[in-house]
Design a protein around this motif. Structure first.
Motif, PDB file in Angstrom:
ATOM      1  N   THR A  21       9.950  -6.080   7.400  1.00 21.44           N
ATOM      2  CA  THR A  21      10.286  -5.104   7.252  1.00 21.44           C
ATOM      3  C   THR A  21      10.336  -4.820   5.658  1.00 21.44           C
ATOM      4  N   TYR A  22      10.514  -5.672   4.861  1.00 20.33           N
ATOM      5  CA  TYR A  22      10.363  -5.547   3.423  1.00 20.33           C
ATOM      6  C   TYR A  22       8.979  -5.942   2.562  1.00 20.33           C
ATOM      7  N   SER A  23       8.307  -6.554   3.160  1.00 22.04           N
ATOM      8  CA  SER A  23       7.319  -6.171   3.033  1.00 22.04           C
ATOM      9  C   SER A  23       6.567  -5.203   2.707  1.00 22.04           C
ATOM     10  N   VAL A  24       6.010  -5.134   3.992  1.00 24.71           N
ATOM     11  CA  VAL A  24       5.227  -3.477   4.749  1.00 24.71           C
ATOM     12  C   VAL A  24       5.403  -2.802   4.135  1.00 24.71           C
ATOM     13  N   PHE A  25       7.682  -1.717   3.752  1.00 27.58           N
ATOM     14  CA  PHE A  25       8.043  -1.019   3.777  1.00 27.58           C
ATOM     15  C   PHE A  25       8.104  -0.850   2.082  1.00 27.58           C
ATOM     16  N   ILE A  26       8.890  -1.817   2.112  1.00 28.78           N
ATOM     17  CA  ILE A  26       9.475  -1.901   0.587  1.00 28.78           C
ATOM     18  C   ILE A  26       8.473  -1.983  -1.125  1.00 28.78           C
ATOM     19  N   GLU A  27       8.510  -3.506  -1.226  1.00 26.06           N
ATOM     20  CA  GLU A  27       7.944  -4.072  -1.749  1.00 26.06           C
ATOM     21  C   GLU A  27       5.985  -3.663  -2.095  1.00 26.06           C
ATOM     22  N   ARG A  28       5.735  -3.273  -0.911  1.00 28.34           N
ATOM     23  CA  ARG A  28       4.204  -2.807  -1.314  1.00 28.34           C
ATOM     24  C   ARG A  28       4.967  -1.580  -1.723  1.00 28.34           C
ATOM     25  N   ASN A  29       5.464  -0.256  -2.203  1.00 26.32           N
ATOM     26  CA  ASN A  29       5.682   0.533  -2.753  1.00 26.32           C
ATOM     27  C   ASN A  29       6.545   0.797  -3.877  1.00 26.32           C
ATOM     28  N   ASP A  57      -7.438  -1.292  -8.192  1.00 24.93           N
ATOM     29  CA  ASP A  57      -7.003  -1.818  -6.516  1.00 24.93           C
ATOM     30  C   ASP A  57      -6.628  -0.664  -6.008  1.00 24.93           C
ATOM     31  N   LEU A  58      -7.053   0.615  -6.272  1.00 27.91           N
ATOM     32  CA  LEU A  58      -5.413   1.349  -5.999  1.00 27.91           C
ATOM     33  C   LEU A  58      -5.821   1.140  -3.759  1.00 27.91           C
ATOM     34  N   HIS A  59      -6.723   1.457  -3.733  1.00 27.21           N
ATOM     35  CA  HIS A  59      -7.239   1.464  -2.625  1.00 27.21           C
ATOM     36  C   HIS A  59      -6.770   3.240  -1.902  1.00 27.21           C
ATOM     37  N   PHE A  60      -6.740   4.021  -2.464  1.00 28.69           N
ATOM     38  CA  PHE A  60      -6.092   5.472  -1.790  1.00 28.69           C
ATOM     39  C   PHE A  60      -6.813   5.035  -0.005  1.00 28.69           C
ATOM     40  N   GLY A  61      -6.159   5.739   0.501  1.00 35.31           N
ATOM     41  CA  GLY A  61      -6.197   5.859   1.701  1.00 35.31           C
ATOM     42  C   GLY A  61      -5.275   6.110   2.887  1.00 35.31           C
ATOM     43  N   PRO A  62      -5.301   4.975   4.073  1.00 36.21           N
ATOM     44  CA  PRO A  62      -3.873   4.439   5.300  1.00 36.21           C
ATOM     45  C   PRO A  62      -2.697   3.794   4.237  1.00 36.21           C
ATOM     46  N   LEU A  63      -1.886   4.416   4.140  1.00 37.55           N
ATOM     47  CA  LEU A  63      -0.035   3.530   3.350  1.00 37.55           C
ATOM     48  C   LEU A  63      -0.869   3.852   2.120  1.00 37.55           C
ATOM     49  N   LEU A 251      -3.027  -2.482  -7.493  1.00 39.97           N
ATOM     50  CA  LEU A 251      -1.960  -1.624  -6.907  1.00 39.97           C
ATOM     51  C   LEU A 251      -2.145  -1.002  -5.003  1.00 39.97           C
ATOM     52  N   GLY A 252      -3.104  -0.896  -4.936  1.00 40.77           N
ATOM     53  CA  GLY A 252      -2.949  -1.163  -3.310  1.00 40.77           C
ATOM     54  C   GLY A 252      -2.422  -2.497  -2.705  1.00 40.77           C
ATOM     55  N   TRP A 253      -3.377  -2.189  -1.160  1.00 40.82           N
ATOM     56  CA  TRP A 253      -3.568  -3.609  -0.679  1.00 40.82           C
ATOM     57  C   TRP A 253      -5.096  -3.134   0.696  1.00 40.82           C
ATOM     58  N   THR A 254      -5.430  -4.737   0.739  1.00 44.79           N
ATOM     59  CA  THR A 254      -6.531  -5.217   1.812  1.00 44.79           C
ATOM     60  C   THR A 254      -6.140  -5.685   3.193  1.00 44.79           C
ATOM     61  N   ILE A 255      -6.911  -5.402   3.816  1.00 42.94           N
ATOM     62  CA  ILE A 255      -6.701  -6.700   5.042  1.00 42.94           C
ATOM     63  C   ILE A 255      -5.365  -6.254   5.303  1.00 42.94           C
ATOM     64  N   TYR A 256      -4.194  -6.696   5.311  1.00 50.78           N
ATOM     65  CA  TYR A 256      -3.124  -6.656   5.608  1.00 50.78           C
ATOM     66  C   TYR A 256      -2.548  -5.271   4.402  1.00 50.78           C
ATOM     67  N   PRO A 257      -1.132  -4.928   4.837  1.00 50.66           N
ATOM     68  CA  PRO A 257      -0.706  -3.533   4.088  1.00 50.66           C
ATOM     69  C   PRO A 257       0.640  -4.144   3.763  1.00 50.66           C
ATOM     70  N   VAL A 258       0.393  -5.628   3.296  1.00 52.72           N
ATOM     71  CA  VAL A 258       2.024  -6.478   2.846  1.00 52.72           C
ATOM     72  C   VAL A 258       1.847  -6.443   1.096  1.00 52.72           C
ATOM     73  N   ARG A 259       3.343  -7.122   0.970  1.00 49.87           N
ATOM     74  CA  ARG A 259       2.967  -7.778  -0.402  1.00 49.87           C
ATOM     75  C   ARG A 259       4.443  -7.784  -0.147  1.00 49.87           C
ATOM     76  N   PHE A 260       4.643  -9.423  -1.093  1.00 48.15           N
ATOM     77  CA  PHE A 260       6.057 -10.283  -0.899  1.00 48.15           C
ATOM     78  C   PHE A 260       5.422 -11.077  -1.438  1.00 48.15           C
ATOM     79  N   ASN A 261       6.433 -11.292  -3.242  1.00 47.91           N
ATOM     80  CA  ASN A 261       6.588 -11.570  -4.158  1.00 47.91           C
ATOM     81  C   ASN A 261       5.565 -11.363  -5.473  1.00 47.91           C
ATOM     82  N   CYS A 262       4.917 -10.432  -4.725  1.00 45.14           N
ATOM     83  CA  CYS A 262       3.433 -10.136  -5.813  1.00 45.14           C
ATOM     84  C   CYS A 262       3.603  -8.609  -6.497  1.00 45.14           C
ATOM     85  N   TYR A 263       4.349  -7.690  -6.277  1.00 48.50           N
ATOM     86  CA  TYR A 263       4.986  -6.300  -6.798  1.00 48.50           C
ATOM     87  C   TYR A 263       3.363  -5.685  -7.548  1.00 48.50           C
ATOM     88  N   PRO A 264       2.830  -4.131  -6.463  1.00 46.68           N
ATOM     89  CA  PRO A 264       1.925  -3.738  -7.189  1.00 46.68           C
ATOM     90  C   PRO A 264       2.339  -3.647  -8.881  1.00 46.68           C
TER      91      PRO A 264
END
Length: 278
Positions: A21-29, A57-63, A251-264
């Motif tokens: 939950t943290y990786s998808v909805f919090i750190e990613r943003n 790497d803004l990857h404007f689009g889904p999420l 700033l964005g994501w690719t493959i999987y919409p997660v970030r962990f210990n790697c803030y945008p």
């Protein structure tokens, strides 16, 4: 299952759920501004302390919403950099112009005293090469296959823009062909693997993205997944045999919409001449 085993298993499940939950909805943003000092030996004295805001790497689009991109643009402008450089992958989807036509009017709001300079990444080509090139030119930010000078008095630095490593021609030697080897050259190239290609032109600094810093960085291990051939190219400032290479986490994501210990990140680079820092 005894009580201890049940509690341990439940704890593992909850921890995994919270981490996900943290990786998808919090750190990613959570976009952070990271400041880097970049020593360049042949930097003209009048450019000592010159700042570049680096977006990639803004990857404007889904999420990744229009409001997210708008906030990034606003935050970048508040930093008041001397110039802004963008190194590609502005959109996420393939084979569509919709995202391109939505994101570029926002990117065109970027302004800086000494200009905004941009190149394309592989996703921009995958979406639609012609439409991406149209907006790149219309924005006035186009640096692809070009070299442009930033001047201060009688001194200058040169910015060049490579084509994408996967989907275009780099043309590094070509774009710097009319410049002097003694001049301070800075190259924008989406994919850091371009540093390892065959080019002869001396370049003081290469600015790249593409890796997203791996998006997931494990303590004591690093990023398990990096979409580059040279696995040393993750993020930050790297000294190679040819040049100095700076890779932004993007700033964005690719493959999987997660970030962990790697803030945008919005990377703010301060260029310095080592001879003037003593």
């Amino acid at each position: 299952m005894n009580r201890r085993t049940f509690l341990r298993s439940t704890g593992y499940v909850l921890a995994t759920a919270l981490a996900g939950t943290y990786s998808v909805f919090i750190e990613r943003n959570i976009v952070v501004v990271n400041r880097y000092t970049i020593p360049i030996a042949n930097l003209p004295p009048s450019f000592h302390g010159f700042t570049l805001a680096h977006l990639t790497d803004l990857h404007f689009g889904p999420l990744v919403s229009p409001s997210f991109i708008q906030d990034v643009v606003a935050e970048t402008m508040l930093l008041r950099p001397d110039a802004i450089v963008c190194t590609g992958d502005y959109v996420h989807a393939k084979n569509t112009t919709t995202e391109i036509d939505q994101v570029w009017p926002i990117l065109m709001q970027l302004k800086a005293k000494h200009g905004v300079f941009s190149v394309l990444g592989n996703h921009d080509h995958w979406a639609d090469t012609n439409r991406s090139l149209y907006w790149l030119e219309r924005s006035g930010q186009n640096l692809r296959h070009q070299c442009k000078a930033i001047t201060k008095g009688k001194e200058r630095i040169l910015l060049g823009g490579a084509g994408d490593y996967w989907e275009d021609q780099l043309k590094i030697d070509h774009l710097f062909a009319s410049t002097d080897d003694k001049e301070c050259r800075i190259l924008l190239s989406h994919n850091p693997d371009s540093v390892d290609t065959r080019f002869k032109t001396p370049v003081a600094l290469v600015l790249s993205g593409h890796t997203h810093g791996g998006q997931v960085v494990l303590p004591f291990f690093g990023a398990p997944v990096l979409p580059v051939q040279n696995k040393k190219y993750s993020s930050g400032l790297i000294v190679t045999e040819k040049t100095k290479l700076f890779i932004s986490r993007g700033l964005g994501w690719t493959i999987y919409p997660v970030r962990f210990n790697c803030y945008p990140e919005i990377a703010l680079l301060q260029l310095v001449n080592p001879a003037l820092t003593a």
